[in-house]
Design a protein around this motif. Structure first.
Motif: not given
Length: 115
Positions: A3-4, A11, A76, A99-100, A103-105
């Protein structure tokens, strides 16, 4: 995929802009289906918007410059962004958690209040 952990408004602009566009179009079913209403039941969200008494419009590009953002423990991003109506910038503020996931916002409404 890990996770980012880097969180900034850039972003999340596309998901926030889309969510506000959905609010402007009153596409509450889409918001509910995606879970973006967060902890606010859709009927409560609709009631708050109706009580405010002005039609929401999509966020103008420069609207993001009005957002306040707080990175919470690199897990987050809390975003407080004014809503625009047909009359211009309003004091109605959308409080979001970003949050991610995979990997997706992602984004969810935490509150919608007059500040």
């Amino acid at each position: 995929m890990s996770e980012k952990t880097h969180f900034d408004l850039e972003c999340f602009k596309s998901v926030i802009g889309r969510l506000i566009g959905d609010l402007a179009r009153k596409d509450y079913q889409k918001i509910m289906a995606s879970g973006e209403n967060g902890r606010i039941p859709i009927p409560n969200l609709v009631e708050r918007i109706n009580e405010y008494g002005e039609d929401i419009v999509p966020l103008p590009d420069y609207g993001f410059s009005e957002a306040l953002c707080y990175n919470i423990a690199n897990k987050y991003l809390d975003v407080y962004i004014p809503i625009w109506t047909v009359s211009g910038k309003s004091d109605l503020t959308l409080c979001l958690q970003c949050w991610y996931e995979g990997g997706q916002p992602k984004v969810a409404i935490e509150d919608l209040e007059v500040l």
